[in-house]
Write a protein that holds these residues in place. Structure first.
Motif, mmCIF file in Angstrom:
data_model
loop_
_atom_site.group_PDB
_atom_site.id
_atom_site.type_symbol
_atom_site.label_atom_id
_atom_site.label_comp_id
_atom_site.label_asym_id
_atom_site.label_seq_id
_atom_site.Cartn_x
_atom_site.Cartn_y
_atom_site.Cartn_z
ATOM 1 N N LEU A 1 2.632 51.589 -50.616
ATOM 2 C CA LEU A 1 1.387 52.294 -50.912
ATOM 3 C C LEU A 1 0.846 51.899 -52.282
ATOM 4 O O LEU A 1 -0.368 51.735 -52.448
ATOM 5 C CB LEU A 1 1.616 53.800 -50.839
ATOM 6 N N LEU A 2 1.722 51.715 -53.248
ATOM 7 C CA LEU A 2 1.285 51.254 -54.564
ATOM 8 C C LEU A 2 0.614 49.887 -54.478
ATOM 9 O O LEU A 2 -0.421 49.649 -55.092
ATOM 10 C CB LEU A 2 2.472 51.169 -55.520
ATOM 11 N N GLN B 1 -8.421 52.205 -46.449
ATOM 12 C CA GLN B 1 -8.135 53.633 -46.312
ATOM 13 C C GLN B 1 -7.242 53.909 -45.113
ATOM 14 O O GLN B 1 -6.342 54.763 -45.181
ATOM 15 C CB GLN B 1 -9.447 54.425 -46.201
ATOM 16 N N GLU B 2 -7.459 53.189 -44.012
ATOM 17 C CA GLU B 2 -6.583 53.344 -42.845
ATOM 18 C C GLU B 2 -5.150 52.956 -43.180
ATOM 19 O O GLU B 2 -4.204 53.643 -42.773
ATOM 20 C CB GLU B 2 -7.086 52.490 -41.682
ATOM 21 N N LYS B 3 -4.977 51.873 -43.925
ATOM 22 C CA LYS B 3 -3.629 51.454 -44.324
ATOM 23 C C LYS B 3 -2.980 52.512 -45.199
ATOM 24 O O LYS B 3 -1.800 52.831 -45.016
ATOM 25 C CB LYS B 3 -3.684 50.124 -45.076
ATOM 26 N N ARG B 4 -3.744 53.066 -46.152
ATOM 27 C CA ARG B 4 -3.199 54.114 -47.030
ATOM 28 C C ARG B 4 -2.786 55.336 -46.217
ATOM 29 O O ARG B 4 -1.718 55.903 -46.445
ATOM 30 C CB ARG B 4 -4.228 54.517 -48.079
ATOM 31 N N ARG C 1 3.708 57.860 -42.802
ATOM 32 C CA ARG C 1 5.083 57.374 -42.634
ATOM 33 C C ARG C 1 5.995 57.881 -43.740
ATOM 34 O O ARG C 1 7.158 58.216 -43.487
ATOM 35 C CB ARG C 1 5.097 55.850 -42.627
ATOM 36 N N SER C 2 5.484 57.959 -44.958
ATOM 37 C CA SER C 2 6.331 58.432 -46.055
ATOM 38 C C SER C 2 6.644 59.917 -45.889
ATOM 39 O O SER C 2 7.750 60.362 -46.210
ATOM 40 C CB SER C 2 5.700 58.143 -47.407
ATOM 41 N N MET C 3 5.707 60.694 -45.372
ATOM 42 C CA MET C 3 5.988 62.111 -45.124
ATOM 43 C C MET C 3 7.012 62.281 -44.000
ATOM 44 O O MET C 3 7.880 63.148 -44.075
ATOM 45 C CB MET C 3 4.699 62.863 -44.784
#
Length: 109
Positions: free
Chosen positions: A101-102, A44-47, A53-55
């Motif tokens: 993320l995928l 969950q931390e990685k997600r 970062r993507s935002m």
């Protein structure tokens, strides 16, 4: 001495080790459910990091687009080139983060 996988960082460590030398996760005294919760927490931390970062990448791309739209710099000027570069870099960074993320979401124990 066999090698086992650390439930926290997923790196290989000795089965006789009391803690992971990579992430300092303590093996002793943890049940199977504790180890599973630790794995889920790390995932969950990685997600969360990848979504943040993507935002940020999307905001950078939007900033480049807004500058191009509002200022309308002449092509072949440095302002135009920088705005297009920021737009493209932000979009590429966004796509790379979403692909990562995928892979993180598909990764299972």
């Amino acid at each position: 001495m066999a090698l086992a996988q650390c439930p926290s960082c997923r790196k290989r460590v000795s089965s006789k080790a009391t803690e992971c030398p990579h992430c300092q996760f303590v093996f002793a005294g943890h049940s199977e459910q504790d180890l599973e919760r630790e794995f889920i927490r790390i995932q969950q931390e990685k997600r969360d990091k990848l979504v943040s970062r993507s935002m940020l990448a999307l905001l950078i791309a939007i900033a480049g687009f807004v500058y191009l739209f509002l200022q309308q710099p002449m092509p072949e000027t440095w302002q135009y080139n920088v705005a297009v570069g920021v737009l493209v870099a932000g979009l590429l960074w966004f796509v790379v983060n979403r692909v990562q993320l995928l892979f993180v979401k598909r990764k299972r124990k």
